[in-house]
Design an enzyme around this catalytic site. Sequence first.
Site, PDB file in Angstrom:
ATOM      1  N   ASN A  10       0.810  -1.467   0.109  1.00 15.16           N
ATOM      2  CA  ASN A  10       0.026  -0.061  -0.064  1.00 15.16           C
ATOM      3  C   ASN A  10       0.943   1.239   0.049  1.00 15.16           C
ATOM      4  O   ASN A  10       1.471   1.550   1.059  1.00 15.16           O
ATOM      5  CB  ASN A  10      -0.925   0.034   1.210  1.00 15.16           C
ATOM      6  CG  ASN A  10      -1.701   1.433   1.362  1.00 15.16           C
ATOM      7  OD1 ASN A  10      -1.745   2.146   0.648  1.00 15.16           O
ATOM      8  ND2 ASN A  10      -2.379   1.191   2.651  1.00 15.16           N
ATOM      9  N   LYS A  12      -0.040   4.144  -0.236  1.00 17.00           N
ATOM     10  CA  LYS A  12      -0.526   5.562   0.579  1.00 17.00           C
ATOM     11  C   LYS A  12      -0.538   6.861  -0.477  1.00 17.00           C
ATOM     12  O   LYS A  12      -0.388   6.467  -1.616  1.00 17.00           O
ATOM     13  CB  LYS A  12      -0.122   5.586   1.828  1.00 17.00           C
ATOM     14  CG  LYS A  12      -0.296   4.288   2.665  1.00 17.00           C
ATOM     15  CD  LYS A  12       0.179   4.572   4.147  1.00 17.00           C
ATOM     16  CE  LYS A  12      -0.161   3.094   4.887  1.00 17.00           C
ATOM     17  NZ  LYS A  12       0.029   3.272   6.123  1.00 17.00           N
ATOM     18  N   HIS A  96      -9.456   0.728   5.799  1.00 16.53           N
ATOM     19  CA  HIS A  96      -8.240   0.808   6.279  1.00 16.53           C
ATOM     20  C   HIS A  96      -8.344   1.860   7.451  1.00 16.53           C
ATOM     21  O   HIS A  96      -9.123   2.717   7.503  1.00 16.53           O
ATOM     22  CB  HIS A  96      -7.212   1.368   5.440  1.00 16.53           C
ATOM     23  CG  HIS A  96      -5.892   1.545   5.621  1.00 16.53           C
ATOM     24  ND1 HIS A  96      -5.336   2.695   6.591  1.00 16.53           N
ATOM     25  CD2 HIS A  96      -4.890   0.665   5.495  1.00 16.53           C
ATOM     26  CE1 HIS A  96      -3.987   2.408   6.724  1.00 16.53           C
ATOM     27  NE2 HIS A  96      -3.503   1.221   6.117  1.00 16.53           N
ATOM     28  N   GLU A  98      -6.558   4.264   8.502  1.00 22.13           N
ATOM     29  CA  GLU A  98      -6.449   5.823   8.017  1.00 22.13           C
ATOM     30  C   GLU A  98      -7.774   6.455   7.482  1.00 22.13           C
ATOM     31  O   GLU A  98      -8.192   7.539   7.854  1.00 22.13           O
ATOM     32  CB  GLU A  98      -5.315   5.922   7.115  1.00 22.13           C
ATOM     33  CG  GLU A  98      -4.072   5.923   7.789  1.00 22.13           C
ATOM     34  CD  GLU A  98      -2.795   5.119   7.183  1.00 22.13           C
ATOM     35  OE1 GLU A  98      -2.879   5.270   5.687  1.00 22.13           O
ATOM     36  OE2 GLU A  98      -1.947   4.809   7.597  1.00 22.13           O
ATOM     37  N   GLU A 168      -4.813  -5.226  10.843  1.00 22.55           N
ATOM     38  CA  GLU A 168      -3.726  -4.140  11.015  1.00 22.55           C
ATOM     39  C   GLU A 168      -3.954  -3.367  12.287  1.00 22.55           C
ATOM     40  O   GLU A 168      -4.796  -2.487  12.440  1.00 22.55           O
ATOM     41  CB  GLU A 168      -3.591  -3.285   9.941  1.00 22.55           C
ATOM     42  CG  GLU A 168      -3.447  -3.694   8.610  1.00 22.55           C
ATOM     43  CD  GLU A 168      -3.078  -2.691   7.600  1.00 22.55           C
ATOM     44  OE1 GLU A 168      -1.754  -2.969   7.147  1.00 22.55           O
ATOM     45  OE2 GLU A 168      -3.893  -1.825   7.322  1.00 22.55           O
ATOM     46  N   GLY A 174       2.860   2.198  10.802  1.00 24.62           N
ATOM     47  CA  GLY A 174       3.572   3.408  10.574  1.00 24.62           C
ATOM     48  C   GLY A 174       4.597   3.723  11.793  1.00 24.62           C
ATOM     49  O   GLY A 174       5.245   4.657  11.978  1.00 24.62           O
ATOM     50  N   SER A 214       4.011  -2.012  10.334  1.00 24.44           N
ATOM     51  CA  SER A 214       5.531  -2.254  10.534  1.00 24.44           C
ATOM     52  C   SER A 214       6.058  -3.497  10.098  1.00 24.44           C
ATOM     53  O   SER A 214       7.025  -3.637  10.795  1.00 24.44           O
ATOM     54  CB  SER A 214       5.833  -1.539  11.847  1.00 24.44           C
ATOM     55  OG  SER A 214       5.299  -0.209  12.207  1.00 24.44           O
TER      56      SER A 214
HETATM   57  P1  PGA Z   1       3.124   0.391   7.628  1.00 25.13           P
HETATM   58  O1  PGA Z   1       1.503   0.196   7.001  1.00 25.13           O
HETATM   59  O2  PGA Z   1       3.708  -0.722   6.843  1.00 25.13           O
HETATM   60  O3  PGA Z   1       3.689   1.502   7.328  1.00 25.13           O
HETATM   61  O4  PGA Z   1       3.049   0.031   9.055  1.00 25.13           O
HETATM   62  C1  PGA Z   1       0.815  -0.727   7.048  1.00 25.13           C
HETATM   63  C2  PGA Z   1      -0.516  -0.075   6.428  1.00 25.13           C
HETATM   64  O5  PGA Z   1      -0.920   0.748   6.961  1.00 25.13           O
HETATM   65  O6  PGA Z   1      -1.213  -0.802   5.495  1.00 25.13           O
END
Ligand code: PGA
Length: 250
Positions: A10, A12, A96, A98, A168, A174, A214
Amino acid sequence: MNRQKIVAGNWKMNKTLQEAKCLAELIVNKAPHNDVKKIIIPPFPFLDSVSQVLSSRPDFNLGAQNCHIHSSGAFTGEVSAAMLQSVGCSYVLIGHSERRQYFKEKTPEFVQKIKLALSNGLSPIYCVGETLEERKLNRHFEIITEQLTSILSEFKLDEFSKFIIAYEPVWAIGTGETATSGQAQEMHAHIRSVLIDFYNSAVAGHTPILYGGSCNPGNARELFQCPDVDGGLIGGASLNEDFCSIIGSF
Ligand code: PGA
């Protein structure tokens, strides 16, 4: 149970068009040729260009980060599931954290989006995850159960067979803090038990459940060795060559 292994990246809201094409070329050239399904999920404006780069590798698929709740019309700035299908997408991220956190999206929107995704031939990658506060209060299983069952109640078994689930934990996205393999396995097994209760054990046994948060070349192998972890949804580490190492981490 032999389930499809999957690694999805992803991107983003990162990269320019030129950078996106370079990154796609790098990944296509360096990713191991193995039995892992690879899914690249770039920002909307790069979907068509990235799709062309991926076309040389049948093990690569294209996904989108979002779609709109309506099929077409006067919704300035939005992108429909049919548009995504027409530029070569096979997958779309729904739910997701976010989108939940910054755009206040909730179950009714997710249901509408998934219905349109399915009717346009896209498979939803439905994301679930608890916050740190919820985990500290020991509510993580309850939260994930609720995020799942509120959606599952809207879909029949044949529709659900197209789903990928991504666990997740919000506190791991992140942040550099990954769930331990024990925490991931425990939650993935829980998700599978919810699917057994809701549908049946055959469906639960076939559903790919990805871990995200992460994930990197240093922790992917241990996570992917867990019996109920079928791969990863990768954010930060999908923006460079690390993604290729993660693909080779099974
Ligand atoms: P990250 O994000 O690997 O940067 O933690 C994962 C995601 O949001 O799909």
